[in-house]
Enzyme design. Structure first.
Site, PDB file in Angstrom:
ATOM      1  N   CYS A 139       5.509  -0.225   7.386  1.00 23.83           N
ATOM      2  CA  CYS A 139       5.206   0.947   6.574  1.00 23.83           C
ATOM      3  C   CYS A 139       6.430   1.324   5.749  1.00 23.83           C
ATOM      4  CB  CYS A 139       4.814   2.104   7.495  1.00 23.83           C
ATOM      5  SG  CYS A 139       4.372   3.606   6.635  1.00 23.83           S
ATOM      6  N   LEU A 140       6.197   1.663   4.481  1.00 23.59           N
ATOM      7  CA  LEU A 140       7.304   2.082   3.625  1.00 23.59           C
ATOM      8  C   LEU A 140       7.945   3.376   4.121  1.00 23.59           C
ATOM      9  CD1 LEU A 140       5.774   1.268   0.118  1.00 23.59           C
ATOM     10  CD2 LEU A 140       7.397  -0.085   1.464  1.00 23.59           C
ATOM     11  N   HIS A 195      -4.795   1.822   7.106  1.00 28.11           N
ATOM     12  CA  HIS A 195      -3.423   2.329   7.274  1.00 28.11           C
ATOM     13  C   HIS A 195      -3.140   3.451   6.273  1.00 28.11           C
ATOM     14  CE1 HIS A 195       1.044   1.508   7.956  1.00 28.11           C
ATOM     15  NE2 HIS A 195       1.052   2.205   6.831  1.00 28.11           N
ATOM     16  N   GLU A 196      -3.509   3.248   5.019  1.00 32.39           N
ATOM     17  CA  GLU A 196      -3.234   4.254   3.985  1.00 32.39           C
ATOM     18  C   GLU A 196      -4.123   5.486   4.141  1.00 32.39           C
ATOM     19  OE1 GLU A 196      -0.516   3.862   2.560  1.00 32.39           O
ATOM     20  OE2 GLU A 196      -0.303   1.734   2.950  1.00 32.39           O
ATOM     21  N   GLN A 244       2.757   9.938   1.317  1.00 32.41           N
ATOM     22  CA  GLN A 244       4.072   9.333   1.503  1.00 32.41           C
ATOM     23  C   GLN A 244       5.062   9.717   0.410  1.00 32.41           C
ATOM     24  OE1 GLN A 244       2.088   5.318   2.211  1.00 32.41           O
ATOM     25  NE2 GLN A 244       4.057   5.104   3.253  1.00 32.41           N
ATOM     26  N   HIS A 281      -2.615   7.788   6.559  1.00 40.81           N
ATOM     27  CA  HIS A 281      -1.586   8.658   5.969  1.00 40.81           C
ATOM     28  C   HIS A 281      -2.210   9.915   5.375  1.00 40.81           C
ATOM     29  CE1 HIS A 281       2.178   6.541   6.410  1.00 40.81           C
ATOM     30  NE2 HIS A 281       1.673   5.427   5.912  1.00 40.81           N
ATOM     31  N   GLY A 314       0.827  -1.193   0.000  1.00 43.65           N
ATOM     32  CA  GLY A 314       0.000   0.000   0.000  1.00 43.65           C
ATOM     33  C   GLY A 314       0.864   1.246   0.000  1.00 43.65           C
TER      34      GLY A 314
END
Length: 170
Positions: free
Chosen positions: A92-93, A134-135, A51, A138, A46
């Site tokens: 997480c990235l 989660h996304e 991000q 962000h 994701g």
């Protein structure tokens, strides 16, 4: 397509609340392609526009094992949360190498626009539900470490800052 740079925690830009997308046009479709390429290359499941320092409400997710189920959600929102929650190991990235348990609703009802600008609505459960929540976090300026204790947050920040300093020296 272009691979985009992913912001890393504790970068303050990750706290920016994304604005809604008014028109789904070729620019947004190209952004979605670039985000998907970036997500797959990372590799991740994701990615939110926040991000990659684009503060518009768009996310890409693909929880399949073979990268065959890409979902692009524009102006996504959760319109119903299940009362049943489950604890998942999240990463997480934007917080590379850090994984921890977060409790979230196991099932959600999501609405968004697709790449044609058409409204869509669907239920998501399990990993897909977690990934979407989660996304969307962000897009709202929230990072998964916000769900952790202050002690864990401090340790993560110290670890990532140390790793960044080491990379800068090399």
């Amino acid at each position: 397509m272009a691979k985009l740079n992913i912001l890393h925690y504790p970068d303050a830009r990750l706290r920016t609340v994304a604005r809604p997308i008014a028109v789904v046009d070729d620019r947004i479709r190209q952004l979605a392609k670039d985000m998907a390429e970036t997500m797959y290359d990372a590799p991740g499941i994701g990615l939110a526009a926040t991000q990659v320092n684009v503060h518009e409400r768009i996310i890409v997710v693909d929880v399949s094992d073979d990268q065959s189920d890409l979902r692009v959600l524009i102006n996504p929102s959760v319109i119903k949360l299940d009362d049943h929650t489950k604890v998942y190991q999240e990463g997480c990235l934007s917080v590379p190498g850090v994984y921890d348990e977060v409790e979230r609703p196991d099932r959600v009802l999501v609405q968004a626009l697709n790449l044609q600008g058409e409204p869509i609505q669907f239920e998501a459960d399990g990993l897909l539900s977690v990934c979407i929540q989660h996304e969307i976090d962000h897009l709202d300026g929230k990072v998964f470490v916000d769900y952790l204790s202050r002690l864990k947050q401090g340790r993560i920040q110290t670890k990532l800052q140390k790793e960044a300093r080491q990379k800068a020296v090399l």
